[in-house]
Every structure is written in structure tokens, then in C-alpha cells.
Design a protein around this motif. Structure first.
Motif, short mmCIF file in Angstrom:
data_model
loop_
_atom_site.label_atom_id
_atom_site.label_comp_id
_atom_site.label_asym_id
_atom_site.label_seq_id
_atom_site.Cartn_x
_atom_site.Cartn_y
_atom_site.Cartn_z
N ASP A 12 10.10 2.72 4.13
CA ASP A 12 10.06 1.44 3.43
C ASP A 12 10.00 1.71 1.92
N PRO A 13 11.01 1.29 1.16
CA PRO A 13 11.01 1.58 -0.28
C PRO A 13 9.79 1.02 -0.98
N GLY A 14 9.31 -0.14 -0.54
CA GLY A 14 8.13 -0.74 -1.16
C GLY A 14 6.92 0.16 -0.99
N LEU A 15 6.75 0.67 0.23
CA LEU A 15 5.62 1.55 0.51
C LEU A 15 5.74 2.83 -0.30
N PHE A 16 7.00 3.30 -0.40
CA PHE A 16 7.28 4.50 -1.19
C PHE A 16 6.80 4.30 -2.63
N LEU A 17 7.18 3.14 -3.20
CA LEU A 17 6.81 2.87 -4.59
C LEU A 17 5.30 2.71 -4.72
N TRP A 18 4.72 2.03 -3.74
CA TRP A 18 3.26 1.86 -3.77
C TRP A 18 2.55 3.21 -3.73
N THR A 19 3.10 4.11 -2.91
CA THR A 19 2.50 5.45 -2.82
C THR A 19 2.50 6.14 -4.17
N VAL A 20 3.69 6.12 -4.79
CA VAL A 20 3.81 6.79 -6.09
C VAL A 20 2.85 6.18 -7.10
N ILE A 21 2.84 4.82 -7.13
CA ILE A 21 1.97 4.13 -8.10
C ILE A 21 0.50 4.45 -7.82
N THR A 22 0.12 4.30 -6.55
CA THR A 22 -1.28 4.53 -6.19
C THR A 22 -1.70 5.94 -6.58
N PHE A 23 -0.83 6.90 -6.19
CA PHE A 23 -1.22 8.28 -6.44
C PHE A 23 -1.30 8.57 -7.93
N LEU A 24 -0.32 8.08 -8.67
CA LEU A 24 -0.33 8.37 -10.10
C LEU A 24 -1.56 7.77 -10.78
#
Lengths: 169, 286
Positions: A12-24
Motif C-alpha cells: 500500500d503506497p500510503g502505508l509505505f509513505l507513513w512508514t518513511v514519515i514515521t521512521f524519519l
């Protein structure tokens, strides 16, 4: 590609982006608030421990050196003490011997002197006695003469007296 | 044992109720795939602010997995910020077991993950990233072991996102350290014959992308597989409706659960150490 849209393998691209944002965001916050102070503190502690170990090693060597020095000094002192004791013993021995010798010789001197005095006293006594005897004999002789003894008796008297004196002597 | 009871309970109450109607596939899918949260406060936010797709592709609605990641991130913050303060305060090392536990893990990351893969003076710069990735993945993994929670790292988008950051790190660090062109030129090992270079270059490029791809799949598969096995073990109870099977399958799932605890640590370590290896090796040309 259909499998990526549904089911277990769905990306899921949304989850992908959320992961990156959350982790950063997480990494950034933790970097500033946690990792930097922790790593600094741990590094400082590691450095301190290393320094402490080094100092301990240095102290160990130093104390070993001092211990050896101390031991050497002790050995030397012991040796010296033994030397002193031996010297004292030999000195004392010498002193004792000399004292005894001196005492012996003094005693001998004393005895000698005493003997000499005794003989002197004896001589004196004998001389006095002799004088006394002579005096007495003269007295006796005078008395005998006074009584008019015959010459034979007179002679016998004198000889008798002289014989007596000789036995005294 | 209490955990196990909760665990079994949560699976049975969430999936077991309609076991007759639901197939095993449905149960597995229910537990291991993402759902957009449609209830409560978050549901409202999803509807009002996040319902349109960002740039047309990114569906930013908050899902269960996003929530799990946030919980894991929050746990990281709750654990490590006070730890940092305590570590800083205790110059000669804290007496607290709690502090020492985390210190040991941080030292583990330092000694096993970062130090072997980075030059001495970059270790300190690299620590924050790898500590973050290790503990974030670890917390996500362990969160999935708590009944009622889910494993965020058991999803390709999540592991892909993390691996993508590793890829970005590899390329970024490589381009900074070796120069923008030096990095791409350095992909091909020195000393290969000139005619091989046109062949080697695409292979190295593919290799560059395969590395994070492997990271993605490894973490995802490891975290998913254990859960699937646990669920299947528990599903056996519903299938056979027998106490004897129940004893066996609960024991089996307990074993797998313990194994999963181990795997959670191992995979967090492997993800961090491989990331460190990739990024560390991109600092120098081969």
C-alpha cells in the motif's frame, strides 16, 4: 502485479509513505533527544574506564617497583643488622677476655703484693724478735752474770737460748 | 501462561466465533493484512481529512498498521528519552537494571552493528540511524507478539519503506563520500577487463536494488511466517473440535510463539546489521 494489490503481499503506497514519515520523525527525535546523549555518555564512560585501567596498570607497576625497592632495603637492613650483631658479639668477646685477663693479672699482682707485704712483715717481726731475743739474752746474761754463774753454765745458757731462737726462726 | 491464554483468547474471540463460516484463509488474512480504521476518533479523522489520496497514489488514511507503528515509535520515545537522561546523569554507570538493560542493547548495536561496518570516526555519526532502525524494528516485531496487537513489520509496505531508507542511505552516503559520479563509477569493481564493464554495470545496478529488496522480503517473510504458523496451529482446534488436538496445537503454538520472540530479536538485528553493511560498504569503492 495483481498480487501486490490484494492479500498478504499487498504494497500500500500510503502505508509505505507513513512508514518513511514515521521512521524519519522517530529517528530525528531520538537522534536529538536520546542517541546523541547516550552515545556521548557511553563513549565518555568507555574512555574513563580505559583511563582507569591504564592508571591501575601504571599504579601496579609503580607499587611493584616500590615493593622491590622496599624488599631490597629490608634485605640490606637485615644484613646490616646481622653484621652489627656479629661485630657486637666479637667486641663483647674481646672485652670479656681483656677484662678477665686484667682481673687475673690484677689478682696476681694483689697476691704478689700481699706475699711481699707478708714477707716484709715477717722479716720485720723476725728482726724485732731477734732484737728482743738479744735484749732478753742480754738481760738473762746480765742476771746470770749477776748471780755469778760459772762460765760453763753461762755458756750452756747462751747456747740453749740461741738454740731456742733458731727453732723460732 | 497468562500471555498465552490472552493470546489464544484474542484469536478465538476475534476469529473463532464464526469459525464454521470463515475459512482458514480468511482468518489468516484477517490477522495479517492491513485495515483502514473506520471507527472512533481515528475513523473520523480518516473520513474528514485523509479521505483524498495524496498525489493521487498515496492513500494516507490511518490504518491498523500505521497505528501499530506509531505505538512502537511512541514506546521508543517513552523508553529512550528518560534512559538518555539517566545515562547522562550517572557518570559511572547507573545501578538501575532497567537502564542497564537498554544500555546493553545500545552497546550491542554499537559493537555488533555499527563498529564492524564503519570507519572509526564515522561510528558516532552512524549510531543514531542504526539505533533507531534496530529499536524501531524490534519494537514493531515485539508489539506483534502482544495479543490484540499486530506486527507492522509483517507488511511489505512497511519493510519496503524501511529498506528504501537504507537504499537512500547507500546511494546518499556513497555520493557524498565518493562524489556524485565517483559513486556510480565505483559500483564496478576495479581491475575488471574493459570489455566486461558494460556487462558489469547493469549487474551492479541491479545488485544495488536487490539488496534492499532482500531486506524487505526477509523481514516481511520472517515476521509473517511465524504468525501464520501460530494461527494455523490454533485453527486446528476449531477444525477438529477436540481437546487432544487442542493440547497439542496450543503447545505447538506456544513453541512457535517463543521462537517468534527469538526471531523478533534476530530479524531486528539482521535488518540493522545488513543496512549497516550496505551503507558502510558504499562509503568506499570496491
Amino acid at each position: 502485479m495483481e498480487v501486490l494489490k490484494e492479500g498478504l503481499l499487498k504494497v500500500d503506497p500510503g502505508l509505505f509513505l507513513w512508514t518513511v514519515i514515521t521512521f524519519l520523525v522517530l529517528a530525528l527525535i531520538l537522534w536529538k533527544a536520546a542517541w546523541r546523549p547516550i552515545v556521548d555518555a557511553l563513549d565518555a564512560r568507555a574512555e574513563k574506564v580505559r583511563g582507569d585501567i591504564e592508571t591501575a596498570e601504571k599504579n601496579r607497576l609503580e607499587s611493584e617497583r616500590l615493593f622491590n625497592q622496599h624488599k631490597e632495603m629490608m634485605d640490606k637492613a637485615k644484613e646490616e643488622a646481622a653484621h652489627i650483631i656479629a661485630e657486637g658479639k666479637s667486641d663483647a668477646e674481646g672485652l670479656k677476655n681483656s677484662i678477665v685477663e686484667k682481673a687475673n693479672s690484677e689478682a696476681k699482682d694483689l697476691v704478689e703484693r700481699a706475699k711481699k707485704e707478708i714477707s716484709l712483715a715477717k722479716d720485720k717481726a723476725v728482726t724485732e724478735l731477734k732484737a728482743e731475743v738479744v735484749y732478753l739474752s742480754t738481760e738473762i746474761a746480765a742476771k746470770l752474770i749477776a748471780k755469778n754463774l760459772n762460765p760453763n753454765d753461762q755458756k750452756a745458757f747462751i747456747e740453749d737460748a740461741l738454740a731456742k731462737i733458731r727453732t723460732v726462726q | 501462561m497468562i500471555h498465552l491464554l490472552h493470546y489464544v483468547n484474542s484469536y478465538i474471540s476475534s476469529g473463532g466465533g464464526e469459525a464454521e463460516k470463515e475459512s482458514m484463509y480468511d482468518i489468516v488474512m484477517h490477522h495479517l493484512t492491513d485495515h483502514v480504521i473506520s471507527t472512533g476518533f481515528i475513523g473520523k479523522i480518516n473520513e474528514q481529512y485523509l479521505s483524498t489520496k495524496l498525489f493521487g497514489i498515496f492513500d494516507m488514511r490511518i490504518t491498523r498498521w500505521v497505528l501499530m507503528m506509531w505505538i512502537a515509535a511512541l514506546l521508543c520515545l517513552i523508553v529512550f528519552i528518560p534512559i538518555a537522561r539517566k545515562v547522562k546523569k550517572a557518570k559511572n554507570g547507573s545501578r538501575s537494571k532497567w537502564v542497564n538493560l537498554w544500555e546493553v542493547l545500545i552497546s550491542f548495536v554499537h559493537d555488533e552493528v555499527v563498529e564492524p561496518n564503519f570507519d572509526h570516526h564515522y561510528v558516532k555519526k552512524a549510531m543514531p540511524y542504526f539505533c533507531s532502525i534496530f529499536f524501531f524494528v524490534l519494537f514493531c516485531n515485539l508489539l506483534g507478539m502482544i495479543p490484540g496487537m499486530s506486527t507492522a513489520t509483517g507488511n511489505l509496505a512497511v519493510t519496503g519503506g524501511l529498506a528504501m531508507l537504507t537504499l537512500a542511505g547507500m546511494i546518499g552516503v556513497g555520493m557524498i563520500k565518493q562524489g556524485p559520479f565517483g559513486y556510480w563509477a565505483g559500483l564496478v569493481p576495479h581491475g575488471v577487463p574493459a570489455f566486461v564493464i558494460p556487462l558489469m554495470f547493469p549487474i551492479e545496478i541491479i545488485g544495488l536494488f536487490i539488496k534492499p529488496f532482500a531486506l524487505t522480503i526477509r523481514l516481511f517473510a520472517n515476521m509473517t511466517a511465524g504468525h501464520v504458523v501460530i494461527i494455523i496451529f490454533l485453527y486446528l482446534v476449531m477444525m477438529f473440535q477436540s481437546y487432544w488436538v487442542g493440547i497439542g496445537s496450543v503447545t505447538g503454538s506456544l513453541m512457535i510463539y517463543l521462537l517468534e520472540l527469538l526471531v523478533a530479536f534476530i530479524q531486528a538485528y539482521i535488518f540493522a546489521v545488513l543496512s549497516a553493511m550496505f551503507i558502510g560498504s558504499s562509503m568506499h569503492a570496491h
